[in-house]
Design a protein around this motif. Structure first.
Motif, mmCIF file in Angstrom:
data_model
loop_
_atom_site.group_PDB
_atom_site.id
_atom_site.type_symbol
_atom_site.label_atom_id
_atom_site.label_comp_id
_atom_site.label_asym_id
_atom_site.label_seq_id
_atom_site.Cartn_x
_atom_site.Cartn_y
_atom_site.Cartn_z
ATOM 1 N N VAL A 179 0.852 -1.194 0.000
ATOM 2 C CA VAL A 179 0.000 0.000 0.000
ATOM 3 C C VAL A 179 0.887 1.243 0.000
ATOM 4 N N LEU A 180 1.909 1.247 0.832
ATOM 5 C CA LEU A 180 2.821 2.381 0.923
ATOM 6 C C LEU A 180 3.503 2.653 -0.413
ATOM 7 N N ARG A 181 3.913 1.610 -1.102
ATOM 8 C CA ARG A 181 4.537 1.783 -2.426
ATOM 9 C C ARG A 181 3.567 2.450 -3.402
ATOM 10 N N GLN A 182 2.311 2.082 -3.327
ATOM 11 C CA GLN A 182 1.311 2.680 -4.222
ATOM 12 C C GLN A 182 1.078 4.155 -3.889
ATOM 13 N N LEU A 183 1.394 4.538 -2.668
ATOM 14 C CA LEU A 183 1.182 5.919 -2.240
ATOM 15 C C LEU A 183 2.406 6.802 -2.460
ATOM 16 N N ALA A 184 3.319 6.351 -3.302
ATOM 17 C CA ALA A 184 4.441 7.210 -3.686
ATOM 18 C C ALA A 184 3.893 8.447 -4.397
ATOM 19 N N GLU A 185 2.766 8.277 -5.074
ATOM 20 C CA GLU A 185 2.030 9.383 -5.686
ATOM 21 C C GLU A 185 0.714 9.519 -4.930
ATOM 22 N N PRO A 186 0.156 10.722 -4.829
ATOM 23 C CA PRO A 186 -1.113 10.892 -4.115
ATOM 24 C C PRO A 186 -2.212 10.046 -4.761
ATOM 25 N N ARG A 187 -2.901 9.257 -3.926
ATOM 26 C CA ARG A 187 -3.972 8.384 -4.430
ATOM 27 C C ARG A 187 -5.033 8.204 -3.345
ATOM 28 N N GLU A 226 -13.762 11.706 0.117
ATOM 29 C CA GLU A 226 -12.744 10.676 -0.116
ATOM 30 C C GLU A 226 -11.368 11.300 0.097
ATOM 31 N N GLY A 227 -10.575 10.671 0.947
ATOM 32 C CA GLY A 227 -9.243 11.176 1.225
ATOM 33 C C GLY A 227 -8.245 10.805 0.140
ATOM 34 N N ILE A 228 -7.301 11.702 -0.089
ATOM 35 C CA ILE A 228 -6.184 11.442 -0.993
ATOM 36 C C ILE A 228 -4.933 11.405 -0.121
ATOM 37 N N TYR A 229 -4.242 10.294 -0.191
ATOM 38 C CA TYR A 229 -3.125 10.035 0.710
ATOM 39 C C TYR A 229 -1.820 9.933 -0.066
#
Length: 196
Positions: free
Chosen positions: A24-32, A74-77
């Motif tokens: 999950v953290l890897r996917q959040l390298a960009e805001p999502r 909806e949050g963007i993380y």
């Protein structure tokens, strides 16, 4: 997003060190959003939200904005850093500290812990962060190690004396020599020079 987040609390390490959370953290390298991450990982948004919530609580992920989708906020993380370093202090020193012998692996490990901690504490928001990095390879025969250390200490003492004034940027200098396991020693030459 910071370059490095230095984790010194057990709770942070526990939140991070779960394979699904690392993904999950890897996917959040960009805001999502959690929905976007879920789609990329083939999971439900609820499951991803659970992991994101734990990562946010541990200070490893940031809520960067919100948007309204069909009446729902909806949050963007985004990940809080590009790299996460675990402090060796999370485990602590096991047993007594041995004598600080510059030729020992224990001394080198202590030095690397100190360097890692110092680098993580740098103010990365500063507009200019001067630093110098050098790396190279040398070959020292076992019987020459003490002589090499003496020469290195003499050379460094000369630098400390020459640049040890009270003016200018203060730098901390750490030198580490360790076996290079990525390269093999050169093979002896088998070709003979031509005598013609």
């Amino acid at each position: 997003m910071r370059d490095v987040l230095y984790l010194e609390e057990i709770e942070q390490a526990e939140a991070l060190l779960k394979p699904q959370r690392v993904e999950v953290l890897r996917q959040l390298a960009e805001p999502r959003t959690c929905s976007e991450v879920a789609e990329r990982l083939g999971q439900t948004p609820q499951r991803v939200y659970y992991h994101v919530k734990r990562l946010v609580e541990a200070g490893l992920v940031d809520l960067v904005s919100e948007r309204k989708v069909r009446g729902i906020h909806e949050g963007i993380y985004q990940a809080g850093a590009r790299s996460y370093w675990l402090s060796p202090r999370l485990v602590g020193r096991i047993g007594l500290r041995k004598a600080r012998d510059e030729l020992s692996l224990g001394y080198l490990l202590d030095l690397m812990e100190e360097v890692q901690s110092d680098i993580a504490a740098l103010d990365r928001s500063a507009p200019e962060l001067p630093s110098i990095g050098l790396s190279g390879e040398i070959r020292v025969r076992p019987e020459q190690r003490q002589e090499f250390l003496n020469d290195l200490q003499t050379m460094l003492q000369g630098l400390f004396t020459r640049y040890g004034g009270a003016e200018g940027d203060a730098f901390k200098l750490a030198v580490a020599c360790y076996p290079n396991v990525t390269t093999e020693p050169p093979e002896p030459r088998t070709d003979q020079p031509s005598t013609d």
